[in-house]
Enzyme design. Structure first.
Site, PDB file in Angstrom:
ATOM      1  N   HIS A  33      -4.325 -10.395  -9.360  1.00 29.17           N
ATOM      2  CA  HIS A  33      -4.144  -9.778  -8.040  1.00 29.17           C
ATOM      3  C   HIS A  33      -5.373 -10.085  -7.197  1.00 29.17           C
ATOM      4  O   HIS A  33      -6.358  -9.358  -7.211  1.00 29.17           O
ATOM      5  CB  HIS A  33      -3.939  -8.265  -8.220  1.00 29.17           C
ATOM      6  CG  HIS A  33      -3.646  -7.515  -6.946  1.00 29.17           C
ATOM      7  ND1 HIS A  33      -3.006  -6.286  -6.955  1.00 29.17           N
ATOM      8  CD2 HIS A  33      -3.907  -7.787  -5.646  1.00 29.17           C
ATOM      9  CE1 HIS A  33      -2.891  -5.854  -5.715  1.00 29.17           C
ATOM     10  NE2 HIS A  33      -3.445  -6.745  -4.893  1.00 29.17           N
ATOM     11  N   HIS A  35      -6.026 -11.748  -3.212  1.00 34.02           N
ATOM     12  CA  HIS A  35      -5.545 -12.364  -1.965  1.00 34.02           C
ATOM     13  C   HIS A  35      -6.592 -13.398  -1.595  1.00 34.02           C
ATOM     14  O   HIS A  35      -7.759 -13.040  -1.355  1.00 34.02           O
ATOM     15  CB  HIS A  35      -5.434 -11.320  -0.853  1.00 34.02           C
ATOM     16  CG  HIS A  35      -4.512 -10.194  -1.209  1.00 34.02           C
ATOM     17  ND1 HIS A  35      -3.210 -10.134  -0.783  1.00 34.02           N
ATOM     18  CD2 HIS A  35      -4.698  -9.091  -1.981  1.00 34.02           C
ATOM     19  CE1 HIS A  35      -2.639  -9.042  -1.262  1.00 34.02           C
ATOM     20  NE2 HIS A  35      -3.521  -8.389  -1.993  1.00 34.02           N
ATOM     21  N   HIS A 215       3.432  -5.209  -3.769  1.00 39.79           N
ATOM     22  CA  HIS A 215       2.524  -4.072  -3.670  1.00 39.79           C
ATOM     23  C   HIS A 215       3.386  -2.815  -3.516  1.00 39.79           C
ATOM     24  O   HIS A 215       4.275  -2.767  -2.651  1.00 39.79           O
ATOM     25  CB  HIS A 215       1.631  -4.200  -2.439  1.00 39.79           C
ATOM     26  CG  HIS A 215       0.512  -5.180  -2.577  1.00 39.79           C
ATOM     27  ND1 HIS A 215       0.692  -6.477  -2.962  1.00 39.79           N
ATOM     28  CD2 HIS A 215      -0.837  -5.033  -2.367  1.00 39.79           C
ATOM     29  CE1 HIS A 215      -0.481  -7.093  -2.982  1.00 39.79           C
ATOM     30  NE2 HIS A 215      -1.426  -6.242  -2.625  1.00 39.79           N
ATOM     31  N   GLU A 218       0.323   1.892  -3.709  1.00 37.73           N
ATOM     32  CA  GLU A 218      -1.116   1.804  -3.402  1.00 37.73           C
ATOM     33  C   GLU A 218      -1.407   3.015  -2.515  1.00 37.73           C
ATOM     34  O   GLU A 218      -2.082   3.958  -2.937  1.00 37.73           O
ATOM     35  CB  GLU A 218      -1.432   0.490  -2.684  1.00 37.73           C
ATOM     36  CG  GLU A 218      -2.899   0.328  -2.266  1.00 37.73           C
ATOM     37  CD  GLU A 218      -3.162  -0.946  -1.453  1.00 37.73           C
ATOM     38  OE1 GLU A 218      -2.185  -1.568  -0.970  1.00 37.73           O
ATOM     39  OE2 GLU A 218      -4.362  -1.313  -1.307  1.00 37.73           O
ATOM     40  N   ASP A 296      -8.484  -7.901  -5.930  1.00 36.77           N
ATOM     41  CA  ASP A 296      -7.776  -7.681  -4.662  1.00 36.77           C
ATOM     42  C   ASP A 296      -8.366  -8.520  -3.526  1.00 36.77           C
ATOM     43  O   ASP A 296      -7.861  -9.602  -3.233  1.00 36.77           O
ATOM     44  CB  ASP A 296      -7.759  -6.191  -4.307  1.00 36.77           C
ATOM     45  CG  ASP A 296      -6.573  -5.791  -3.428  1.00 36.77           C
ATOM     46  OD1 ASP A 296      -5.723  -6.658  -3.162  1.00 36.77           O
ATOM     47  OD2 ASP A 296      -6.494  -4.615  -3.027  1.00 36.77           O
ATOM     48  N   ASP A 297      -9.416  -8.020  -2.878  1.00 38.24           N
ATOM     49  CA  ASP A 297     -10.067  -8.728  -1.759  1.00 38.24           C
ATOM     50  C   ASP A 297     -11.577  -8.649  -1.992  1.00 38.24           C
ATOM     51  O   ASP A 297     -12.287  -7.884  -1.319  1.00 38.24           O
ATOM     52  CB  ASP A 297      -9.688  -8.050  -0.434  1.00 38.24           C
ATOM     53  CG  ASP A 297      -8.196  -8.066  -0.208  1.00 38.24           C
ATOM     54  OD1 ASP A 297      -7.657  -9.128   0.148  1.00 38.24           O
ATOM     55  OD2 ASP A 297      -7.558  -7.019  -0.440  1.00 38.24           O
TER      56      ASP A 297
HETATM   57  N1  ADE Z   1      -3.451  -7.630   1.821  1.00 36.62           N
HETATM   58  C1  ADE Z   1      -4.674  -7.898   1.371  1.00 36.62           C
HETATM   59  N2  ADE Z   1      -5.118  -6.883   0.600  1.00 36.62           N
HETATM   60  C2  ADE Z   1      -4.135  -5.958   0.573  1.00 36.62           C
HETATM   61  C3  ADE Z   1      -3.989  -4.702  -0.050  1.00 36.62           C
HETATM   62  N3  ADE Z   1      -4.941  -4.156  -0.805  1.00 36.62           N
HETATM   63  N4  ADE Z   1      -2.845  -4.021   0.152  1.00 36.62           N
HETATM   64  C4  ADE Z   1      -1.888  -4.541   0.923  1.00 36.62           C
HETATM   65  N5  ADE Z   1      -1.979  -5.710   1.520  1.00 36.62           N
HETATM   66  C5  ADE Z   1      -3.087  -6.424   1.351  1.00 36.62           C
HETATM   67 ZN    ZN Z   2      -3.504  -6.559  -2.868  1.00 37.41          ZN
END
Ligand code: ADE
Ligand code: ZN
Length: 357
Positions: A33, A35, A215, A218, A296-297
């Site tokens: 996971h 992005h 997703h 969350e 994630d990011d």
């Molecule tokens: N796009 C990038 N990161 C995300 C996240 N944590 N939740 C939803 N969309 C995303």
């Molecule tokens: Zn994500």
């Protein structure tokens, strides 16, 4: 009654957590996971802005980084989409992806499954072919250095169903051309955009034999996780941490072994949990859910995958067996062939049994 922990025992516990953090850092691992646009570090955002003559709303790297004080998912997404606006050419997508691969290799990631958001780029006039070509070329180069990978095209759920359908149609030739492009996902603003909105496009993807993820849970309620499972028929759920609110759902996830791709630092940065000790990862693990750990990011949330392992080991006081289970879940839940999976798990086992913590 208050219990006083003897100083030498407390010191021992801290020392063993440190050793386990290091053992986890050194272990071969999967990341399921991430992005790719969320791996754009501020330095690279500024370098690409300059290369492409793109004007940013921040006049320095420090000013941009200072804006990374998020209150919820939307407050993050606004900055994340602004950051992605510097990506224009195939080389930009290559450079972003290669920078992530370097960080992943440094964290001993041996297999990664990467999300990308084509609509973020096509709506600025960047062809989807440019996006995929640049990402795939970097992944092919990283593969030669021991990092295998898959690519998952995500639909932006704040946009319409017809936009997702058009994106899917435009991507059809790419699914045939790029062996690495194996699935579709669903991301962006969760609240108010339930999985049911995308049932038809996921049906089309399923008919093509693609892997499916979304997703869900969350920020959104457990009902969104049910929709992802029952309507989209996903193979994995991204995040899914709010499943803990529904015991029947937790039992179902545990029984079916549908994995959750959990992202601890993301969840605390976006205020899903007040702090890491509140995270539901260990409770889900204890109930037999196939939990995995991911970044994630990472450029926005304060760390790549090893920092996520560190955070949960320390805050949730995980033991050796629990960390091994999470690492193994990453390989079990990945979209590789059974032979590749067996080889990856053998690699993990050899490393884990050799190491001490
Ligand atoms: N796009 C990038 N990161 C995300 C996240 N944590 N939740 C939803 N969309 C995303
Ligand atoms: Zn994500």
């Amino acid at each position: 009654m208050t219990i006083t922990i003897p100083a030498n025992l407390a010191a021992n516990t801290a020392a063993s957590a440190t050793a386990l953090v290091e053992k986890a850092a050194n272990a071969p691992k999967a990341e399921l996971h991430i992005h790719i646009e969320g791996s754009l570090e501020p330095e690279l955002i500024f370098a690409l802005a300059q290369r492409n003559n793109v004007k940013l709303a921040y006049d320095s790297i420090d000013a941009l980084r200072a804006a990374y004080a998020f209150t919820d998912l939307q407050s993050f997404l606004d900055i994340y989409y602004a950051g992605a606006s510097v990506l224009l050419t195939e080389q930009d997508f290559y450079d972003m992806t290669m920078a992530y691969c370097e960080r992943a290799l440094a964290d001993n990631v041996v297999h990664t499954e990467i999300f990308f958001d084509p609509q973020t780029h096509t709506e600025r006039g960047v062809p989807i072919e440019t996006v995929v070509a640049g990402i795939d070329r970097a992944l092919a180069d990283a593969e030669k250095r021991g990092l295998s990978s898959k690519l998952i095209l995500c639909f932006l759920r704040h946009l319409s169903e017809s936009d997702a359908l058009a994106t899917f149609d435009a991507a059809q030739p790419l699914f045939a051309r790029y062996a690495r492009l194996i699935g579709v996902g669903l991301d962006s603003s969760e609240r108010g955009h339930p999985p049911s909105k995308f049932e038809r496009v996921f049906e089309k993807a399923r008919a093509l034999g693609l892997k499916l993820v979304a997703h869900a849970g969350e920020e959104g309620p457990p009902s969104y996780i049910y929709e992802a499972l029952d309507l989209l028929k996903v193979d994995r759920v991204d995040h899914g941490v709010r499943s803990i609110e529904d015991p029947a759902l937790v039992t179902r996830l545990a029984d079916t072994r549908v994995a959750l791709t959990v992202c601890p630092l993301s969840n605390t940065k976006l205020c899903v949990f007040d702090d890491m000790t509140q995270h539901t990862l260990k409770a889900l693990l204890d109930k037999g859910v196939a939990v995995t750990v991911n970044s994630d990011d990472p450029a926005y949330f304060g760390g790549y995958v090893n920092e996520n392992y560190r955070a949960i080991i320390e805050a949730l006081k995980l033991d050796d067996g629990e960390v091994y289970t999470i690492l193994r879940n990453g390989f079990e839940a990945s979209f590789v062939t059974p032979e590749e999976r067996a080889a990856l798990i053998a690699k993990l086992d050899a490393n884990w049994n050799r190491a001490t913590a």
